[in-house]
Design an enzyme around this catalytic site. Structure first.
Site, mmCIF file in Angstrom:
data_model
loop_
_atom_site.group_PDB
_atom_site.id
_atom_site.type_symbol
_atom_site.label_atom_id
_atom_site.label_comp_id
_atom_site.label_asym_id
_atom_site.label_seq_id
_atom_site.Cartn_x
_atom_site.Cartn_y
_atom_site.Cartn_z
ATOM 1 N N ASP A 133 0.858 -1.186 0.000
ATOM 2 C CA ASP A 133 0.000 0.000 0.000
ATOM 3 C C ASP A 133 0.898 1.241 0.000
ATOM 4 O O ASP A 133 2.116 1.145 0.154
ATOM 5 C CB ASP A 133 -0.940 -0.024 1.220
ATOM 6 C CG ASP A 133 -2.240 0.738 0.949
ATOM 7 O OD1 ASP A 133 -2.233 1.684 0.125
ATOM 8 O OD2 ASP A 133 -3.266 0.396 1.553
ATOM 9 N N GLU A 178 -10.483 6.612 4.734
ATOM 10 C CA GLU A 178 -9.476 5.969 5.571
ATOM 11 C C GLU A 178 -9.555 6.424 7.037
ATOM 12 O O GLU A 178 -10.635 6.575 7.591
ATOM 13 C CB GLU A 178 -8.084 6.161 4.954
ATOM 14 C CG GLU A 178 -7.998 5.507 3.567
ATOM 15 C CD GLU A 178 -6.594 5.402 3.017
ATOM 16 O OE1 GLU A 178 -5.678 4.973 3.730
ATOM 17 O OE2 GLU A 178 -6.412 5.757 1.830
#
Length: 544
Positions: free
Chosen positions: A226, A432
């Site tokens: 990521d 997020e």
């Protein structure tokens, strides 16, 4: 993005310029460019924005999700981009998690069904394709990415990037299962999660990345980190970068996503290979996997953008699919104060109706996070689309007077004599960690608007949110209640169902809790006492 208002051609020019540079090197190997197209090609102005995954989970319609994948692939290719970081196959077990709307459901089987996005994005695999081999059907399709491996939806208290505390059996049965399905469908890449499993960072987990994903499941595509994921192996992040490079590459990550300090990475990795801390066989594995995906995508034959696809971005055909998805994603949770007196569908012909609330006339709010900007935006000039207010005006009878008041005063309500009101409230956009929320209350001024309007006018409340919120204090005041999730750019899909052109069919993809003290609470738990259970959803018939 190439510029604030970049069009499809600007993106294609930018990527072709990079590709040209790559092809002019000694070996002439094309680069692979990827983008976060998580609910449509959401970074690009005027692209079609589909409902977020939680809404698609409510549709229970894998064939629709496949068509969304096909449309997203064409819109990505219209900008010259051949690779998207989707789908998120997280099984969100706690709605306090800020990424819960990126999860199709708390139920593993629903998430597995929705991996149909993968053949939508990549094309259908021929029947004789070996299991685990990446497959992309040609220039109208893109490489997909199953993420975030593994257990990102199960972190303690739903805290983003945190620790998933669960047995190996629990990890396999709840969180790993969608990856089996994704690999069977030929997914090209897998992205590793920021989170940990029982205290071990996934970006450094050799057992789960190499022994299990690559060797046991026979995944033959590449494993990608990521964004700055390897930096976070240490606490605080980037404390010992050389160690982070060693741990992540040794764990089996093949491609590292490095937005800033790529020169440090090259220096450290070269040192680690030169002095045998990382064997050359590990580099060969990474390189062969990346090349395999590039070959399967046809990048060597056609490295540049296909300019004939430019008109696919935001096309009417794709907006029709997004409108269908929006209407099928709506979940009707209450319809009338008694079962014999349903409120929905609403009549199109009335004297005067009120549309109220912070989210009724805000395209940015109804699209949510990951829309043009990472954290989402506010306003109607964010991108192309139809706000819910406009959709209502376009649907009702021309003689019906529509009054819009974001926060109506009691005095206005008393004097106005409305036939009914539609109140649209919800969460502000987030993505997020910024979306982590331990109380899940309905943001102000939503409660005040509901109380004021529903006290004086027959009211339908539409909630725009990425997850269930605490609504028990207000539910008795409402005449009807609709969970609309984050429906995307085509607000007309909401009006289609409100006024009976289509019936309500959506089913809850998540348990709707009474209070946050019950969390985490999922279907099948011993002490299961929801406000609305998983799978609940009232239906209506279309108006003849």
């Amino acid at each position: 993005m190439p510029s604030p208002n970049a069009m499809a051609e600007d993106w294609a020019n930018r990527i072709d310029k990079m590709q040209k540079a790559a092809l002019s090197t000694r070996l002439g190997i094309p680069i692979i460019y990827g983008i976060d197209a998580v609910h449509g090609h959401n970074n690009v102005l005027n692209a079609t924005i589909f409902p977020h995954n939680v809404g698609l989970g409510a549709t229970r319609d894998p064939e629709l999700v496949k068509r969304i994948g096909q449309a997203t692939a064409l819109e990505a290719r219209a900008t010259g981009i051949p690779y998207v970081f989707a789908p998120c196959v997280a099984v969100c077990r706690d709605p306090r998690w800020g990424r819960c709307y990126e999860s199709y459901s708390e139920d593993t089987d629903v998430v597995r069904q929705m991996t149909e996005l993968i053949p939508g994005l990549q094309g259908d695999m021929p029947p004789d394709t070996p299991k685990g081999v990446p497959y992309v059907a040609g220039g109208n399709y893109v490489a997909a990415c199953a993420k975030h491996y593994v257990g990102d939806g199960g972190t303690h208290n739903g805290i983003d990037e945190n620790n998933t505390i669960i047995s190996f059996h629990g990890l396999l049965s709840i969180h790993m299962a969608p990856y089996y399905t994704a690999i069977r469908k030929g997914v090209s890449t897998v992205m590793v999660s920021y989170s940990s499993w029982n205290g071990e960072k996934m970006h450094a987990n050799h057992f789960l990345v190499t022994d299990f994903l690559k060797n046991k499941l026979r995944f033959r595509g590449f494993v990608i980190s990521d964004w700055q994921g390897i930096d976070r192996i240490t606490s605080p992040p980037n404390k010992n970068y050389t160690y982070s490079v060693l741990a992540s590459v040794s764990a089996g990550i093949d491609m590292i996503m490095i937005p800033y300090n790529y020169t440090d990475f090259i220096k450290d990795l070269t040192f680690l290979v030169k002095y045998n801390f990382i064997p050359m066989s590990r580099i060969d594995d990474a390189v062969s996997r990346i090349l395999r995906v590039k070959f399967s995508m046809g990048l060597f034959e056609k490295p540049y953008a296909d300019r004939s696809l430019v008109d696919q971005l935001g096309s009417q055909e794709h907006r029709k699919i997004a409108r269908e998805a929006a209407r099928k994603s709506l979940v009707l949770l209450k319809n009338g104060k008694s079962p014999n007196e349903p409120v929905l569908p609403l009549p199109k012909k009335s004297k005067k109706i009120l549309v109220a609330g912070t989210h009724a006339n805000n395209l940015g709010y109804q699209c949510g996070g990951w829309t043009i900007a990472w954290q989402g935006l506010s306003g109607n000039n964010v991108t192309a689309g139809t706000p819910i207010l406009q959709a209502i005006k376009d649907t009702i009878h021309p003689t019906t007077q529509v009054v819009f008041s974001e926060k109506p005063k009691s005095s206005e309500l008393k004097a106005a004599n409305y036939d009914y009101a539609i109140v649209v409230v919800g969460e502000l956009p987030y993505a997020e960690t910024a979306g982590d929320n331990l109380n899940l209350t309905l943001p102000a001024p939503g409660p005040r608007i509901i109380k004021r309007v529903c006290k004086m006018v027959k009211c339908v409340v539409i909630l725009i949110s990425g997850r269930p919120l605490v609504v028990q204090p207000y539910i008795d005041m409402m005449d009807a209640f609709v969970a609309a999730w984050l429906p995307g750019s085509e607000g007309q899909g909401v009006a289609d169902v409100l006024f009976g052109d289509y019936g309500f069919t959506g089913k809850l993809p998540r348990t709707w809790f009474k209070s946050v003290d019950q969390l985490p609470m999922n279907v099948g738990d011993k002490h299961y006492d929801p406000l609305f259970p998983f799978g609940f959803g009232l239906t209506t018939e279309p108006t003849k």
